[in-house]
Scaffold this motif. Structure first.
Motif, PDB file in Angstrom:
ATOM      1  N   GLY A  84       0.803  -1.212   0.000  1.00  0.00           N
ATOM      2  CA  GLY A  84       0.000   0.000   0.000  1.00  0.00           C
ATOM      3  C   GLY A  84       0.839   1.267   0.000  1.00  0.00           C
ATOM      4  O   GLY A  84       0.315   2.363   0.105  1.00  0.00           O
ATOM      5  N   GLN A  85       2.141   1.090  -0.124  1.00  0.00           N
ATOM      6  CA  GLN A  85       3.052   2.241  -0.134  1.00  0.00           C
ATOM      7  C   GLN A  85       3.472   2.541  -1.571  1.00  0.00           C
ATOM      8  O   GLN A  85       3.886   1.654  -2.293  1.00  0.00           O
ATOM      9  N   GLY A  86       3.380   3.779  -1.949  1.00  0.00           N
ATOM     10  CA  GLY A  86       3.777   4.166  -3.294  1.00  0.00           C
ATOM     11  C   GLY A  86       5.220   4.605  -3.335  1.00  0.00           C
ATOM     12  O   GLY A  86       5.507   5.744  -3.686  1.00  0.00           O
ATOM     13  N   ARG A  87       6.118   3.731  -2.949  1.00  0.00           N
ATOM     14  CA  ARG A  87       7.534   4.093  -2.945  1.00  0.00           C
ATOM     15  C   ARG A  87       8.377   2.940  -3.454  1.00  0.00           C
ATOM     16  O   ARG A  87       7.912   1.810  -3.566  1.00  0.00           O
ATOM     17  N   ASP A  88       9.626   3.247  -3.742  1.00  0.00           N
ATOM     18  CA  ASP A  88      10.582   2.245  -4.217  1.00  0.00           C
ATOM     19  C   ASP A  88      11.215   1.508  -3.041  1.00  0.00           C
ATOM     20  O   ASP A  88      11.270   2.031  -1.925  1.00  0.00           O
ATOM     21  N   VAL A  89      11.724   0.320  -3.315  1.00  0.00           N
ATOM     22  CA  VAL A  89      12.580  -0.377  -2.359  1.00  0.00           C
ATOM     23  C   VAL A  89      13.864   0.448  -2.232  1.00  0.00           C
ATOM     24  O   VAL A  89      14.386   0.950  -3.233  1.00  0.00           O
ATOM     25  N   ALA A  90      14.343   0.605  -1.026  1.00  0.00           N
ATOM     26  CA  ALA A  90      15.606   1.329  -0.800  1.00  0.00           C
ATOM     27  C   ALA A  90      16.714   0.626  -1.588  1.00  0.00           C
ATOM     28  O   ALA A  90      16.906  -0.578  -1.457  1.00  0.00           O
ATOM     29  N   ASP A  91      17.433   1.371  -2.405  1.00  0.00           N
ATOM     30  CA  ASP A  91      18.422   0.785  -3.301  1.00  0.00           C
ATOM     31  C   ASP A  91      19.804   0.741  -2.653  1.00  0.00           C
ATOM     32  O   ASP A  91      20.464   1.773  -2.517  1.00  0.00           O
ATOM     33  N   PRO A  92      20.280  -0.453  -2.298  1.00  0.00           N
ATOM     34  CA  PRO A  92      21.583  -0.561  -1.628  1.00  0.00           C
ATOM     35  C   PRO A  92      22.761  -0.298  -2.552  1.00  0.00           C
ATOM     36  O   PRO A  92      23.875  -0.104  -2.091  1.00  0.00           O
ATOM     37  N   TRP A  93      22.524  -0.305  -3.861  1.00  0.00           N
ATOM     38  CA  TRP A  93      23.613  -0.039  -4.796  1.00  0.00           C
ATOM     39  C   TRP A  93      24.191   1.352  -4.559  1.00  0.00           C
ATOM     40  O   TRP A  93      25.382   1.573  -4.670  1.00  0.00           O
ATOM     41  N   TYR A  94      23.303   2.277  -4.180  1.00  0.00           N
ATOM     42  CA  TYR A  94      23.732   3.659  -3.967  1.00  0.00           C
ATOM     43  C   TYR A  94      24.019   3.960  -2.502  1.00  0.00           C
ATOM     44  O   TYR A  94      24.846   4.810  -2.196  1.00  0.00           O
ATOM     45  N   THR A  95      23.336   3.284  -1.586  1.00  0.00           N
ATOM     46  CA  THR A  95      23.471   3.611  -0.167  1.00  0.00           C
ATOM     47  C   THR A  95      24.416   2.679   0.576  1.00  0.00           C
ATOM     48  O   THR A  95      24.912   3.025   1.642  1.00  0.00           O
ATOM     49  N   GLY A  96      24.600   1.449   0.049  1.00  0.00           N
ATOM     50  CA  GLY A  96      25.383   0.448   0.760  1.00  0.00           C
ATOM     51  C   GLY A  96      24.612  -0.168   1.919  1.00  0.00           C
ATOM     52  O   GLY A  96      25.142  -0.996   2.652  1.00  0.00           O
ATOM     53  N   ASP A  97      23.352   0.225   2.080  1.00  0.00           N
ATOM     54  CA  ASP A  97      22.518  -0.240   3.199  1.00  0.00           C
ATOM     55  C   ASP A  97      21.673  -1.436   2.761  1.00  0.00           C
ATOM     56  O   ASP A  97      20.502  -1.288   2.395  1.00  0.00           O
TER      57      ASP A  97
END
Length: 117
Positions: A84-97
């Motif tokens: 129900g969230q209109g957002r992307d999965v946090a991208d670890p490629w850029y954050t390292g997280d």
């Protein structure tokens, strides 16, 4: 029963093994994976092979539309849309997280699995 494959929308990583920090995160969570897995690019034929095609973010969705331009069976979804969230999965490629990405993916998969096939 579910059969799951991972495929990229770009050609950048084709043939490469699972990224070592991703492997560590999966191992830390007890997730079993094929250590011999190599990156591959999604193909138009995958649309017929799979019931659902899940994208992690809107950028991947745009790239996917170049490979699979039509979705008459409404198979293509953003993973977090199941929550129900209109957002992307946090991208670890850029954050390292990788932990935050793992938690997003877990939340999205659990929500998707609550739906009927």
């Amino acid at each position: 029963m579910y059969y799951v494959e991972s495929a990229a929308v770009s050609t950048e990583e084709i043939g490469n093994p699972i990224y070592p920090p991703a492997k560590r995160c999966l191992t830390n969570h007890g997730v079993v994976f094929d250590a011999g897995k190599r990156a591959r690019q999604i193909t138009p034929e995958d649309y017929d092979r799979f019931d659902r095609i899940i994208c992690m973010d809107s950028s991947n969705l745009r790239w996917l539309r170049r490979i699979i331009p039509d979705d008459p069976q409404k198979k293509v979804h953003l993973l977090m849309s199941y929550t129900g969230q209109g957002r992307d999965v946090a991208d670890p490629w850029y954050t390292g997280d990788f932990e935050t990405a793992f938690q997003d993916i877990l939340e999205g998969c659990e929500a998707m699995l609550r739906l009927p096939l």
